[in-house]
Design a protein around this motif. Sequence first.
Motif, PDB file in Angstrom:
ATOM      1  N   ARG A   1     -48.658 -34.397  40.921  1.00 54.53           N
ATOM      2  CA  ARG A   1     -48.078 -36.394  39.439  1.00 54.53           C
ATOM      3  C   ARG A   1     -47.204 -36.531  39.894  1.00 54.53           C
ATOM      4  O   ARG A   1     -46.068 -36.034  40.274  1.00 54.53           O
TER       5      ARG A   1
ATOM      6  N   GLY B   1     -44.936 -41.377  36.945  1.00 57.97           N
ATOM      7  CA  GLY B   1     -45.207 -41.654  35.760  1.00 57.97           C
ATOM      8  C   GLY B   1     -46.801 -41.367  34.648  1.00 57.97           C
ATOM      9  O   GLY B   1     -47.554 -41.870  34.057  1.00 57.97           O
ATOM     10  N   GLN B   2     -47.159 -40.334  35.531  1.00 56.09           N
ATOM     11  CA  GLN B   2     -48.526 -40.011  35.211  1.00 56.09           C
ATOM     12  C   GLN B   2     -48.124 -38.499  34.217  1.00 56.09           C
ATOM     13  O   GLN B   2     -47.001 -38.033  34.360  1.00 56.09           O
ATOM     14  N   GLU B   3     -48.770 -38.705  33.363  1.00 55.63           N
ATOM     15  CA  GLU B   3     -48.132 -37.625  31.788  1.00 55.63           C
ATOM     16  C   GLU B   3     -49.610 -36.586  32.160  1.00 55.63           C
ATOM     17  O   GLU B   3     -51.460 -37.115  32.767  1.00 55.63           O
ATOM     18  N   ARG B   4     -49.163 -35.265  31.735  1.00 55.47           N
ATOM     19  CA  ARG B   4     -50.315 -34.344  31.803  1.00 55.47           C
ATOM     20  C   ARG B   4     -51.787 -34.324  30.720  1.00 55.47           C
ATOM     21  O   ARG B   4     -51.445 -34.628  29.352  1.00 55.47           O
ATOM     22  N   ARG B   5     -53.010 -34.294  31.187  1.00 57.41           N
ATOM     23  CA  ARG B   5     -54.168 -34.785  30.942  1.00 57.41           C
ATOM     24  C   ARG B   5     -54.799 -33.528  29.295  1.00 57.41           C
ATOM     25  O   ARG B   5     -55.321 -34.015  28.824  1.00 57.41           O
TER      26      ARG B   5
ATOM     27  N   PHE C   1     -53.496 -29.223  28.637  1.00 51.08           N
ATOM     28  CA  PHE C   1     -52.192 -27.807  28.233  1.00 51.08           C
ATOM     29  C   PHE C   1     -52.539 -26.918  28.514  1.00 51.08           C
ATOM     30  O   PHE C   1     -54.049 -26.275  27.363  1.00 51.08           O
TER      31      PHE C   1
ATOM     32  N   GLU D   1     -49.351 -23.065  26.711  1.00 44.69           N
ATOM     33  CA  GLU D   1     -48.138 -24.034  26.502  1.00 44.69           C
ATOM     34  C   GLU D   1     -48.416 -24.888  25.239  1.00 44.69           C
ATOM     35  O   GLU D   1     -47.890 -25.172  24.833  1.00 44.69           O
TER      36      GLU D   1
ATOM     37  N   THR E   1     -55.136 -33.697  25.865  1.00 41.75           N
ATOM     38  CA  THR E   1     -53.585 -33.637  24.962  1.00 41.75           C
ATOM     39  C   THR E   1     -54.428 -34.616  23.369  1.00 41.75           C
ATOM     40  O   THR E   1     -53.402 -34.949  22.787  1.00 41.75           O
TER      41      THR E   1
ATOM     42  N   ASP F   1     -52.918 -34.627  20.088  1.00 38.96           N
ATOM     43  CA  ASP F   1     -52.065 -35.920  19.002  1.00 38.96           C
ATOM     44  C   ASP F   1     -52.960 -36.149  18.281  1.00 38.96           C
ATOM     45  O   ASP F   1     -53.061 -36.503  16.800  1.00 38.96           O
TER      46      ASP F   1
END
Length: 71
Positions: free
Chosen positions: A4, A7-11, A13, A17, A51, A55
Amino acid sequence: MTSRGAGQERRAFSVSEAAAMLGLHRQTLAAAIRRGELPAVRLGRKVLVPTAALDHLLAIGENAEREEALP
């Protein structure tokens, strides 16, 4: 497999986690997944929590708190 970028966030977990992020025990979160209260994806024996699902769960909680605070 690519790494990664900064700038990339995990999609997604792992259950462990996601539970740690929510301040819950892993088994509590796993039970919520089994009951269908939290969407998850199973890949073989691995269960991943998207993710977007986390959210959404937190947004529902925030909305409920706001409604309780109304006179």
